[in-house]
Design an enzyme around this catalytic site. Sequence first.
Site, PDB file in Angstrom:
ATOM      1  N   GLY A  59      10.526  -2.235  21.539  1.00  0.00           N
ATOM      2  CA  GLY A  59      11.776  -1.419  21.536  1.00  0.00           C
ATOM      3  C   GLY A  59      12.340  -0.763  20.746  1.00  0.00           C
ATOM      4  O   GLY A  59      13.466  -1.393  19.869  1.00  0.00           O
ATOM      5  N   TYR A 113      16.421  -1.111  20.592  1.00  0.00           N
ATOM      6  CA  TYR A 113      16.240  -2.561  19.942  1.00  0.00           C
ATOM      7  C   TYR A 113      16.299  -2.375  18.417  1.00  0.00           C
ATOM      8  O   TYR A 113      17.576  -2.989  17.740  1.00  0.00           O
ATOM      9  CB  TYR A 113      16.357  -4.226  20.575  1.00  0.00           C
ATOM     10  CG  TYR A 113      16.646  -5.499  20.085  1.00  0.00           C
ATOM     11  CD1 TYR A 113      17.082  -5.514  20.331  1.00  0.00           C
ATOM     12  CD2 TYR A 113      15.072  -5.699  19.369  1.00  0.00           C
ATOM     13  CE1 TYR A 113      17.321  -7.095  20.422  1.00  0.00           C
ATOM     14  CE2 TYR A 113      15.791  -6.815  19.059  1.00  0.00           C
ATOM     15  CZ  TYR A 113      17.166  -8.195  19.076  1.00  0.00           C
ATOM     16  OH  TYR A 113      17.175  -8.656  18.676  1.00  0.00           O
ATOM     17  N   PRO A 134      16.581 -12.658  11.425  1.00  0.00           N
ATOM     18  CA  PRO A 134      15.382 -13.613  12.660  1.00  0.00           C
ATOM     19  C   PRO A 134      14.423 -12.806  12.575  1.00  0.00           C
ATOM     20  O   PRO A 134      14.662 -12.010  13.011  1.00  0.00           O
ATOM     21  CB  PRO A 134      16.304 -14.705  12.976  1.00  0.00           C
ATOM     22  CG  PRO A 134      16.646 -13.893  13.913  1.00  0.00           C
ATOM     23  CD  PRO A 134      17.381 -12.499  12.717  1.00  0.00           C
ATOM     24  N   GLY A 135      13.133 -13.441  12.318  1.00  0.00           N
ATOM     25  CA  GLY A 135      11.708 -13.493  12.823  1.00  0.00           C
ATOM     26  C   GLY A 135      11.890 -13.938  13.763  1.00  0.00           C
ATOM     27  O   GLY A 135      12.387 -14.351  15.391  1.00  0.00           O
ATOM     28  N   ILE A 185      11.086 -16.736  16.823  1.00  0.00           N
ATOM     29  CA  ILE A 185      12.207 -17.858  16.829  1.00  0.00           C
ATOM     30  C   ILE A 185      11.718 -18.254  17.909  1.00  0.00           C
ATOM     31  O   ILE A 185      11.639 -17.887  19.151  1.00  0.00           O
ATOM     32  CB  ILE A 185      13.827 -17.555  16.780  1.00  0.00           C
ATOM     33  CG1 ILE A 185      14.091 -16.950  15.357  1.00  0.00           C
ATOM     34  CG2 ILE A 185      13.942 -19.482  16.693  1.00  0.00           C
ATOM     35  CD1 ILE A 185      13.441 -17.532  14.243  1.00  0.00           C
TER      36      ILE A 185
END
Length: 142
Positions: free
Chosen positions: A28, A31, A61-62, A64
């Site tokens: 992505g 993203y 975050p990594g 999750i």
Amino acid sequence: AVPDMVAAKFGRIINVSSAVAVQPNNLGADYSGAKAALNNFTVSLAGSLKGVGITVNTVSPGIIMVDGLLRFGRIKYGDDSLTIEEVTQRLAADKVFDLPPAGRLGTPQDLAMVISMLASPLSGFVTGANYRVDGGQVRSLN
């Protein structure tokens, strides 16, 4: 919301970014690029709000383990009874992702702990920062 925070002389802006902002993957580019821009926006906005009692930080975050990832794993393996731990183990074994050095995926509670700290009045000297909540997934320094 910023004008109201300025009037109150207190505010906490907490942006949610991603580990891919600093360690992009091949899935992505849009993203990853948007999240990298968000990290830079955070630093810039923190500087613009200097001295008005508002802090601006980012949480990155990594991977999750959320309901969507659990559903994905259950569909992929055709078993609705799989637990979060079983899905995590199977996805890691199949190299869908690598487990971070923490040895597990993150949980929403892991994120909530850091966000709660940043939202606290006690975090007034923390601004323009990026908090990685990734279990060591990103292999570089902030």
